[in-house]
Design a protein around this motif. Structure first.
Motif, PDB file in Angstrom:
ATOM      1  N   ILE A  52     -71.779  39.444 -60.899  1.00  0.00           N
ATOM      2  CA  ILE A  52     -71.588  38.001 -60.998  1.00  0.00           C
ATOM      3  C   ILE A  52     -70.386  37.572 -60.156  1.00  0.00           C
ATOM      4  O   ILE A  52     -69.306  38.142 -60.270  1.00  0.00           O
ATOM      5  N   LYS A  53     -70.595  36.542 -59.353  1.00  0.00           N
ATOM      6  CA  LYS A  53     -69.523  36.022 -58.516  1.00  0.00           C
ATOM      7  C   LYS A  53     -69.054  34.640 -58.936  1.00  0.00           C
ATOM      8  O   LYS A  53     -67.947  34.222 -58.607  1.00  0.00           O
ATOM      9  N   ARG A  54     -69.918  33.926 -59.619  1.00  0.00           N
ATOM     10  CA  ARG A  54     -69.564  32.566 -60.033  1.00  0.00           C
ATOM     11  C   ARG A  54     -70.362  32.218 -61.276  1.00  0.00           C
ATOM     12  O   ARG A  54     -71.543  32.555 -61.371  1.00  0.00           O
ATOM     13  N   ASN A  58     -71.245  28.951 -64.022  1.00  0.00           N
ATOM     14  CA  ASN A  58     -71.296  27.493 -64.004  1.00  0.00           C
ATOM     15  C   ASN A  58     -71.758  26.939 -65.350  1.00  0.00           C
ATOM     16  O   ASN A  58     -72.538  27.576 -66.053  1.00  0.00           O
ATOM     17  N   TYR A 111     -67.261  25.029 -62.851  1.00  0.00           N
ATOM     18  CA  TYR A 111     -67.566  26.401 -62.461  1.00  0.00           C
ATOM     19  C   TYR A 111     -66.281  27.200 -62.383  1.00  0.00           C
ATOM     20  O   TYR A 111     -65.175  26.650 -62.270  1.00  0.00           O
ATOM     21  N   ALA A 125     -75.122  28.956 -66.066  1.00  0.00           N
ATOM     22  CA  ALA A 125     -75.796  29.569 -64.925  1.00  0.00           C
ATOM     23  C   ALA A 125     -74.849  30.574 -64.277  1.00  0.00           C
ATOM     24  O   ALA A 125     -73.651  30.307 -64.156  1.00  0.00           O
ATOM     25  N   ASP A 168     -74.276  33.036 -60.846  1.00  0.00           N
ATOM     26  CA  ASP A 168     -74.633  33.386 -59.475  1.00  0.00           C
ATOM     27  C   ASP A 168     -74.187  34.823 -59.232  1.00  0.00           C
ATOM     28  O   ASP A 168     -73.006  35.139 -59.410  1.00  0.00           O
ATOM     29  N   MET A 177     -78.152  36.756 -52.903  1.00  0.00           N
ATOM     30  CA  MET A 177     -77.612  36.032 -54.051  1.00  0.00           C
ATOM     31  C   MET A 177     -78.767  35.490 -54.880  1.00  0.00           C
ATOM     32  O   MET A 177     -79.799  35.084 -54.342  1.00  0.00           O
ATOM     33  N   ARG A 231     -79.633  33.416 -58.946  1.00  0.00           N
ATOM     34  CA  ARG A 231     -79.062  32.647 -60.054  1.00  0.00           C
ATOM     35  C   ARG A 231     -79.917  32.841 -61.294  1.00  0.00           C
ATOM     36  O   ARG A 231     -81.142  32.783 -61.231  1.00  0.00           O
ATOM     37  N   SER A 232     -79.226  33.042 -62.401  1.00  0.00           N
ATOM     38  CA  SER A 232     -79.881  33.072 -63.704  1.00  0.00           C
ATOM     39  C   SER A 232     -79.422  31.878 -64.519  1.00  0.00           C
ATOM     40  O   SER A 232     -78.273  31.447 -64.392  1.00  0.00           O
ATOM     41  N   TRP A 233     -80.317  31.399 -65.376  1.00  0.00           N
ATOM     42  CA  TRP A 233     -80.024  30.266 -66.251  1.00  0.00           C
ATOM     43  C   TRP A 233     -80.170  30.679 -67.704  1.00  0.00           C
ATOM     44  O   TRP A 233     -81.037  31.489 -68.052  1.00  0.00           O
TER      45      TRP A 233
END
Length: 120
Positions: A30-32, A34, A49, A96, A98, A106, A108-110
């Protein structure tokens, strides 16, 4: 990466809530992370974020100075502390993440979302 939010509910205007988002799976990638929200009839909007490593944060103008995003890396949990809540903060709040993948670079998961309702 899998995400599960919790902590939503009904609160009076001026009150506070803390949302949590528990991450599992390839959390090392994981990098970010949100927080988004979506009110009825409106588009989903980015609330805040946090970037890791370094913990740089940013907020939507509408929540700046009222909301605080933080992350407990040891427990892979993201938080959103919401203070001085207003009726216009009523929405479904989504977490979320990233993260880096080998195949796509890259992704994204929600999470599933958690309802926050602020009464006037």
């Amino acid at each position: 990466v899998q995400l599960v939010e919790s902590g939503g509910g009904l609160v009076q205007a001026g009150g506070s809530l803390r949302l949590s988002c528990a991450a599992s799976g390839s959390t090392f990638a994981i990098k970010r992370m949100n927080w988004y929200r979506q009110a009825p009839g409106k588009q989903r909007e980015l609330v805040a974020y946090i970037i890791t490593p370094g913990s740089k944060t940013d907020y939507a103008d509408s929540v700046k100075d009222r909301f605080i995003i933080s992350r407990d890396s040891a427990n892979n949990t993201l938080y959103l502390r919401m203070n001085s809540l207003k009726p216009e903060d009523t929405a479904v709040y989504y977490c979320a993440a990233d993260f880096i993948t080998r195949s796509t670079g890259m992704a994204r998961s929600w999470g599933q979302g958690t309802q926050v309702t602020v009464s006037s």
